[in-house]
Structure formats: C-alpha cells, structure tokens
Design a protein around this motif. Structure first.
Motif, mmCIF file in Angstrom:
data_model
loop_
_atom_site.group_PDB
_atom_site.id
_atom_site.type_symbol
_atom_site.label_atom_id
_atom_site.label_comp_id
_atom_site.label_asym_id
_atom_site.label_seq_id
_atom_site.Cartn_x
_atom_site.Cartn_y
_atom_site.Cartn_z
ATOM 1 N N LYS A 101 0.866 -1.187 0.000
ATOM 2 C CA LYS A 101 0.000 0.000 0.000
ATOM 3 C C LYS A 101 0.891 1.221 0.000
ATOM 4 O O LYS A 101 1.776 1.345 0.845
ATOM 5 C CB LYS A 101 -0.895 0.002 1.247
ATOM 6 C CG LYS A 101 -1.973 -1.063 1.217
ATOM 7 C CD LYS A 101 -2.893 -0.913 2.417
ATOM 8 C CE LYS A 101 -3.956 -2.006 2.385
ATOM 9 N NZ LYS A 101 -4.875 -1.910 3.531
ATOM 10 N N GLU A 103 -0.201 4.727 -0.981
ATOM 11 C CA GLU A 103 -0.819 6.051 -1.150
ATOM 12 C C GLU A 103 -1.071 6.669 0.218
ATOM 13 O O GLU A 103 -1.439 5.961 1.160
ATOM 14 C CB GLU A 103 -2.149 5.924 -1.905
ATOM 15 C CG GLU A 103 -1.970 5.454 -3.343
ATOM 16 C CD GLU A 103 -3.310 5.199 -4.046
ATOM 17 O OE1 GLU A 103 -4.375 5.471 -3.452
ATOM 18 O OE2 GLU A 103 -3.261 4.702 -5.182
ATOM 19 N N VAL A 105 -3.125 9.871 2.008
ATOM 20 C CA VAL A 105 -4.143 10.905 1.809
ATOM 21 C C VAL A 105 -3.868 12.079 2.745
ATOM 22 O O VAL A 105 -3.574 11.902 3.930
ATOM 23 C CB VAL A 105 -5.538 10.314 2.090
ATOM 24 C CG1 VAL A 105 -6.602 11.423 2.137
ATOM 25 C CG2 VAL A 105 -5.891 9.275 1.029
ATOM 26 N N PHE A 147 -9.761 7.812 -0.753
ATOM 27 C CA PHE A 147 -9.271 6.538 -0.224
ATOM 28 C C PHE A 147 -9.472 5.426 -1.240
ATOM 29 O O PHE A 147 -10.501 5.360 -1.901
ATOM 30 C CB PHE A 147 -10.008 6.189 1.077
ATOM 31 C CG PHE A 147 -9.575 7.024 2.249
ATOM 32 C CD1 PHE A 147 -8.616 6.567 3.138
ATOM 33 C CD2 PHE A 147 -10.108 8.293 2.448
ATOM 34 C CE1 PHE A 147 -8.202 7.347 4.215
ATOM 35 C CE2 PHE A 147 -9.708 9.082 3.510
ATOM 36 C CZ PHE A 147 -8.754 8.607 4.400
ATOM 37 N N THR A 151 -4.502 2.797 -0.053
ATOM 38 C CA THR A 151 -4.196 3.847 0.927
ATOM 39 C C THR A 151 -3.530 3.238 2.151
ATOM 40 O O THR A 151 -4.104 2.367 2.810
ATOM 41 C CB THR A 151 -5.473 4.599 1.351
ATOM 42 O OG1 THR A 151 -6.175 5.015 0.182
ATOM 43 C CG2 THR A 151 -5.126 5.794 2.216
ATOM 44 N N ALA A 154 -3.282 8.236 6.426
ATOM 45 C CA ALA A 154 -3.818 9.574 6.192
ATOM 46 C C ALA A 154 -3.115 10.503 7.176
ATOM 47 O O ALA A 154 -2.977 10.174 8.351
ATOM 48 C CB ALA A 154 -5.327 9.591 6.398
ATOM 49 N N VAL A 182 -7.863 2.857 7.763
ATOM 50 C CA VAL A 182 -6.601 3.555 7.482
ATOM 51 C C VAL A 182 -6.197 4.351 8.729
ATOM 52 O O VAL A 182 -7.014 5.080 9.281
ATOM 53 C CB VAL A 182 -6.755 4.495 6.264
ATOM 54 C CG1 VAL A 182 -5.548 5.403 6.107
ATOM 55 C CG2 VAL A 182 -6.986 3.681 4.996
#
Ligand SMILES: *Cc1c(COP(=O)(O)O)cnc(C)c1O
Length: 395
Positions: A101, A103, A105, A147, A151, A154, A182
């Motif tokens: 994973k 990414e 945010v 999301f 993800t 965050a 997340v």
C-alpha cells in the motif's frame, strides 16, 4: 567570552518563535546536564528507547513511543511503518514501494512548508501523496473519495500555516479514515497539547522535542503500539539516516518529564508581562498599531502584532524587521506576514532582560525612521537577496 564571539557569530535575540534556522528553543535547565551525563556512557539503545516509550506513554497518555531526529523524520517513519508493518524485507526495500500500500491521503491545505515541503517527508518513503481539495477548502465527500485499496495512511497537520475554516476537522477526518481501516498520523510538531490529538482518535501523534517542550533537537513519535512499533523498525531501513543519538533520546525524555510538571501558568504570566511592556512602549508611535493576538492553533500563548504604516512611520514593516535583524545583537521578529504590513513579537524564547533590549531596538529604529524616512525596499528585491544569501553558502 560568549562562545558566539569566539566563533565570530552574532548573538541573536529571538522574538520569532521556535525556528530551526535560529537554533529552535531554549533547552530547559535539566536537559543539558542529562545529556552531558549520558554522553560518555554506553547503553543498549533499544532499551533506552524502551525507557523513552514509557515516558512518552505516560506524558502523552498513550501506548508507546520513541524518539527520532525530528518531527519531519517522524512523519517519514510513521508513514513508512503504516506501509510496511513489521515486514523486514518490505522495510529494507523502501523507498521502492511498488508492492505495498503506497498512497497517503492529505488535505491540500495541510501541505505546508515548515522549512522544507511537508509532502516531501511523505514522498521520501516512496509513497504517492494523494492531496484532497484546494489549499483553502476540502469537503468530507472529497476526502472519502480519495481513499482506495492502496491507501496506507492519512496525514493531518496542525499548524498556524493551515487555514482552519473550510477544511475537514480532525474528528471527521479520523471517522472517515477509520471507516476505511486507514490509520491517522497527526503532525502536531509545534503544539502544547500532548494528549488531545490521540484522545480525539489519531493513531500516531508527532511532536518536535525542540519546540515548546524545550528539549534537544529531536522528534517524538507517540501512539498506538502496533503502528509505533512498525515505525520504529524503520531504524533498520530508511530511518538510519534519521538516527538520533543516546544524548538526544535521553535529553528528550528529561524535557518531556519536566513538561508534565512545568509551572505553565507562571511561564505564561511572564510572557504576558513582556507583551504588555512592548505594547505600552510602542502604542504611542505614529504609524504603528499594536494588538495582542492569541496563537492561531490554540496553544496557550499570545503574540504582539505590530502593524506598520510606512507613510506615517517612515519605514515599511519589512525594512523595520530587516533593520532589527541587522543589529548587534540581531533581533529577529516573526516576519512571515511583513508583505501585508505587519509582524509579530513572540515572547516564548527570551532570556530575562532581553525583553528590554527588544523594545530598545524597536523604539530606536522607529525614532530614526521618523527623523529620516527609509526608502522602501521592493519586496521582490528583498526576496531575491534572501535567496541569493542562501545559495551563496558557505560564502
Ligand atoms: C516545525 C514543524 C515541523 C518540522 O519539525 P522538525 O522537528 O523541526 O522537523 C513539521 N510540521 C510542523 C507543522 C511544524 O511546525
């Protein structure tokens, strides 16, 4: 002789705030002897970090914690931990983040520059930054939409640079992120509140030890044990370059412990007396308007805002700031808003007596400008000069 004179350095009076480029903050009294005590000794550093974890857990009312090089390092390590977990091969593979994973945010309004761009501290892991909304606003539905199954984390930022009004609140941010399983990492580098962000649902909160806490230059990672553990494991990977020495680990724990017992009311009373002194000393200057303003992120402190009308005062806000900075000792004001005609005096980093030197420098410069008005420096010229100074280093 002051060590600064021996080294050919100009002493600085800091009414700017805790700034890396000025040496952060005044380390509180027990920090230096604690660091001197540990420097000649050996310890098992993992055990020292276990000790730090107990201190952080107590002061931050959470499960675990460790000390790293800076809050900025903490962002990188916490994000990396959310990406890799305790998978040693994944940890050693970073910043190649292709098969995990990858990414992260974050609201666009939170992409601040604290001396370096915040998004870079995320990208160092190999993750891709998924920014939500514009610099001034983001909605819950835009956030939800960001999301994906990729993800990893965050990130939420508490900073005076962030416009608060039309961004998603921490509570809502946590609710949305947690509904997607997340974790939420809060950058609270410059905040007094060492418990509130975790209480409000953050999984990890990050602080600078060298800001209000008055510790050595270091970062504090606090929160959920599983995530903190995974962040700590990065010390065997990309965290190596963020290594923090035994002296800073121990020094930071001493500062944290002292923070929980500090006479915060007494400190605030002293700071308010400085503000009153400056306000009363400046209020009658033609073209100068002063007001006491609360800290924008809600820290329990105020600053003096000094508005300068150049047509009457005979000097612009930025030329006044620069004249003070050119003095000996240099008086460095909080000048990020000088282009709008004002700056702040921050009372948090003064040694006793310096409040009078600040006022003397200000009134002296203003009196001279009244007698001999200073031709305004074009702002573009000022910016270009500052950049040229930076790029010329070490000359
Ligand atoms: C100061 C600051 C940082 C950087 O902290 P360091 O410990 O100096 O790396 C990060 N985020 C915010 C909001 C800050 O104010």
């Amino acid at each position: 002789m002051d060590f600064r004179r021996r080294a050919g350095l100009r002493p600085v009076i800091n009414v700017s705030g805790t700034m890396t480029w000025l040496g952060a903050s005044i380390a509180i009294e027990p920090v230096a002897p604690a660091m001197a005590e540990i420097l000649p000794q050996f310890v098992e550093v993992a055990d020292l970090q276990r000790y730090a974890s107990t201190v952080i857990s107590r002061v931050c009312a959470t499960q675990a914690g460790f000390i790293t090089a800076s809050c900025s390092a903490g962002i990188t390590l916490a994000v990396a931990g959310a990406m890799t977990g305790n998978d040693i091969t994944a940890i050693e593979r970073l910043p190649d983040a292709a098969r995990m994973k990858n990414e992260v945010v974050i609201q666009a309004g939170h992409l601040v520059n604290y001396g370096a761009p915040l998004d870079q501290s995320i990208r160092l892991t190999g993750a891709r930054v998924v920014s939500v909304g514009t610099t001034k606003e983001a909605s819950a539905s835009q956030l939800s939409d960001a999301f994906t199954s990729q993800t990893a984390a965050a990130v939420y930022v508490i900073s005076h640079y962030v416009p608060v009004e039309r961004l998603v609140s921490l509570e809502e941010f946590v609710k949305i992120a947690h509904s997607r399983n997340v974790p939420v990492i809060v950058d609270a580098a410059s905040e007094y509140d060492l418990t509130g962000f975790l209480q409000r649902g953050a999984d990890i909160a990050l602080y600078s030890a060298h800001k209000f806490i008055g510790g050595p230059t270091a970062g504090i990672v606090a929160g959920n044990k599983k995530l903190v553990r995974a962040a700590y494991q990065q010390n065997y990977g990309i965290g190596r370059g963020f290594k923090v020495g035994k002296e800073s680990i121990y020094g930071a724990t001493v500062a944290l412990d002292a923070w929980s017992r500090r006479d915060h009311e007494g400190v605030r009373k002293r700071e308010r007396a400085y503000l009153a002194l400056w306000r009363d000393g400046l209020v009658d200057f033609p073209g100068v308007r002063v007001s006491i303003e609360p800290d924008p992120t809600g820290n329990p402190l105020e600053r003096l805002r000094v508005n300068v009308d150049p047509a009457v005062a005979g000097i612009t806000a930025w030329d006044l700031a620069d004249a003070l900075a050119a003095g000996d000792p240099a008086v460095i004001v909080r000048d990020f808003a000088v282009a709008s005609g004002y700056f702040y005096l921050d009372p948090c980093n003064l040694h006793p007596g310096q409040e009078h030197e600040v006022l003397r420098a200000l009134t002296g410069t203003l009196q001279r400008a009244r007698a001999h008005p200073v031709k305004p420096t074009p702002l573009a010229e000022r910016d270009a000069r500052r950049m040229a100074d930076r790029l010329r280093w070490p000359d």
